[in-house]
Design an enzyme around this catalytic site. Structure first.
Site, mmCIF file in Angstrom:
data_model
loop_
_atom_site.group_PDB
_atom_site.id
_atom_site.type_symbol
_atom_site.label_atom_id
_atom_site.label_comp_id
_atom_site.label_asym_id
_atom_site.label_seq_id
_atom_site.Cartn_x
_atom_site.Cartn_y
_atom_site.Cartn_z
ATOM 1 N N CYS A 121 -3.204 -32.224 -30.321
ATOM 2 C CA CYS A 121 -3.154 -30.979 -29.562
ATOM 3 C C CYS A 121 -2.514 -29.873 -30.395
ATOM 4 C CB CYS A 121 -2.385 -31.131 -28.254
ATOM 5 S SG CYS A 121 -3.009 -32.382 -27.146
ATOM 6 N N LYS A 140 -4.616 -35.742 -36.654
ATOM 7 C CA LYS A 140 -3.844 -35.763 -37.894
ATOM 8 C C LYS A 140 -2.390 -36.109 -37.627
ATOM 9 C CE LYS A 140 -3.054 -34.962 -42.295
ATOM 10 N NZ LYS A 140 -3.559 -35.910 -43.303
#
EC number: 2.6.1.16
Length: 600
Positions: free
Chosen positions: A2, A595
């Site tokens: 997010c 990531k």
């Protein structure tokens, strides 16, 4: 996982938000949205899919000087328009975006929202509805926001708009990254500095359980008791050009090519004025004096830790355990009397690792963070920090951070060995330089790596990587690279384990990659290759010069065998890249992956 961006100032808010969200795409997301405020009110645009899809639904003609934006990674509720952020309260007064996980949202819903009909399945909507309930009960917005924050259990980074005070963004943070960026006639907030580089490189760090009142000319930080907190800003070393692809088609390829440069920077950074490898004295002493070291990591960082364990044990003579962070939290082993914990995290924000750090600090143990991001949560909360100096890593599949972690662990082990009066037997500065040159030479052989990927992996459903000793640890990383970006079911195995079950999976044409860089196991791994070849495997041996055989598919430049992982991983990274490319996969943003994993 997010991302949040907020802006208030004099410029076109929607474009700053959209560009900022594009810089956060690498974190992983499944939907996105923005809310912008002008004299007519608050306007919400959101969409399932990519930022490009969001751009299609945003009113290009709308003018606004303030806004908040969000990229969502589904944790509560499926990826959908209704579950995408921003979320609005029942009466439409409040608009909110949120990263993290609210663990007690069900209880909050039952206690405060019995008469409110929720539109989504998210924990986030519960937060904005509770805020409105408190305002309806007589509190002002700041009081309602603060009261709600005191009720929340879990992690959050929040940005809130009030339709009756559209010149202010209310912000809060707990266990989820959030920064405030400063400007002359504007201020900006984001999960990551990279989202703000388009307008500023001056930032203020927020600590857990803090809230911020942001206007175009003021930033006021408070704790949850309402006390004002004074904190100095800092100038980031990042430049906007650091996060651009340049002429590269993908970030992953760019970052693979940057590895030799990173190696040389690490060598330069960790040398003293006499050219001797050095880390701060208290860190060297902590490693040398520990009776056992526990390396904690996730994914690629865990794999780097497996290599680092060998260096610390072989050179510094200190026993080491390597643990997956998510397992350690729930299955803590018996600890030694004087342990040192080393946390490996590219982002410094990995939630599972932070959970372990909180546990071990509560027990009074020392902790060292090795990270790529100064000022990150793990860096701030550990006793010591060593930086990777790898520059921003944007691609989800880690390349240069992995080799940087190994190099820094090698430096740390060497310095600790020296402090313990142990000679490691070679000049690490010189050998790291040779390894950097070898990595550079390998990056120039992309055509060969692409040919191998085409030959072995274009139509394969699975693949295996086998090695022994240090090679085995590189194999598990090579398998991870392949599976995460090409979606091929790939596994790394210790060569000697084949006969204990795995060999049953070998069939005609199964790709098997073998690493052979360690002399003492060279004959053994070649024996394993013959075993799988006899059962129909399509074998590819990657060997170190001096240990090579006429039938080997690729020969690596000669380097010190202890540092072979720095070199042998490069072909595996490139093979994975080209395999994904030829299979039509999104190399930089593979499906379902983020990531920076900031929720447990």
């Amino acid at each position: 996982m997010c991302g949040i961006v907020g802006y208030i100032g004099q410029l076109d808010a929607k474009e700053i938000l959209l560009k900022g969200l594009e810089k956060l795409e690498y974190r992983g997301y499944d939907s996105a949205g923005i809310a912008v405020a002008n004299e007519q009110g608050i306007h919400v645009f959101k969409e399932k899919g990519r930022i490009a899809d969001l751009r299609e639904v945003v009113d290009a003609n709308i003018e606004a000087k303030a806004g908040i934006g969000h990229t969502r990674w589904a944790t509560h509720g499926e990826p959908s328009y209704l579950n995408a952020h921003p979320h609005q309260s029942a009466l439409g007064r409040f608009t909110l975006v949120h990263n993290g996980v609210i663990e007690n949202y069900v209880q909050l819903k039952q206690e405060y929202l019995q008469d409110v009909e929720l539109k989504s399945d998210t924990d986030t909507e519960v937060v904005v509805q509770v805020i409105e309930q408190f305002v309806n009960g007589g509190l002002d917005t700041e009081e309602a926001f603060r009261k709600t924050l005191t009720l929340l259990k879990g992690s959050y980074a929040i940005a809130l708009f009030d339709n009756e005070n559209r010149e202010t963004i209310f912000v809060a943070k707990n266990k989820s990254p959030l920064l405030v960026g400063l400007g002359d006639t504007f201020n900006v907030v984001a999960s990551d500095a990279m989202a703000m580089l388009q307008v500023t490189n001056e930032y203020v760090e927020l600590m857990d359980k803090e809230m911020v009142i942001v206007t175009d000319d003021q930033v006021v930080i408070k704790n949850l008791d309402g006390d004002v907190i004074s904190r100095a800003s800092y100038i980031a070393e990042l430049d906007a050009s650091d996060i651009e692809k340049g002429t590269y088609p993908h970030y992953m390829l760019k970052e693979t090519d940057e590895q030799p440069v990173v190696m040389r920077k690490i060598i330069q950074t960790y040398q003293d004025e006499n050219g001797k490898l050095s880390v701060p004295g208290d860190i060297a002493a902590a490693v040398a004096e520990a009776d056992r070291i526990y390396i904690i990591g996730c994914g690629t960082s865990y794999h780097a830790g497996l290599v680092g364990k060998q260096y610390i044990e072989m050179w510094a003579n200190v026993p080491v355990e390597v643990h997956v962070a998510s397992e350690f939290s729930y299955n803590m082993p018996l600890l030694s009397k004087k342990p040192l914990f080393i946390f490996l995290s590219q982002s410094g924000e990995t939630a599972d690792s932070r959970a372990v750090l909180v546990q071990v600090k509560a027990l009074g143990h020392k902790a060292l963070t090795i990270t790529n991001v100064p000022g990150s949560t793990l860096s701030r909360e550990a006793d010591y920090t060593l930086l990777l100096h790898a520059g921003p890593e944007i691609a989800v599949a880690s390349t240069k951070a992995y080799t940087a972690q190994i190099a820094v662990l090698a430096v740390l082990a060497s310095v600790a060995a020296d402090k313990n009066g142990i000679d490691i037997g070679f000049d690490l500065v010189k050998e790291l330089g040779i390894a950097a040159n070898a990595m550079e030479a390998l990056c120039d052989q992309k055509d060969e790596m692409e040919m191998i990927a085409r030959e072995y992996l274009t139509v394969s459903r699975n693949a295996f990587f086998i090695g022994r000793g240090l090679d085995y640890f590189v194999c598990v990383e090579g398998a991870l690279k392949l599976k995460e970006i090409s979606y091929i079911q790939a596994e790394g195995f210790a060569g000697g384990e084949l006969k204990h079950g795995t060999i049953a999976l070998i069939e005609q044409g199964t790709p098997v990659f073998a690493l052979a860089t360690q002399e003492h196991v060279n004959l053994s791994i070649r024996g394993n290759v013959k075993e799988v070849a006899a059962r129909g495997a399509n074998t590819c041996i990657i060997s170190l010069k001096g240990l090579d055989d006429a039938d080997d598919r690729f020969v690596l430049p000669e380097v010190n065998p202890a540092l072979a992982p720095l070199v042998s991983v490069v072909p595996l990274q490139l093979i994975a890249y080209y395999a994904a490319l030829h299979r039509g996969c999104d190399v930089d943003k593979p499906r379902n992956l983020a990531k920076s994993v900031t929720v447990e």
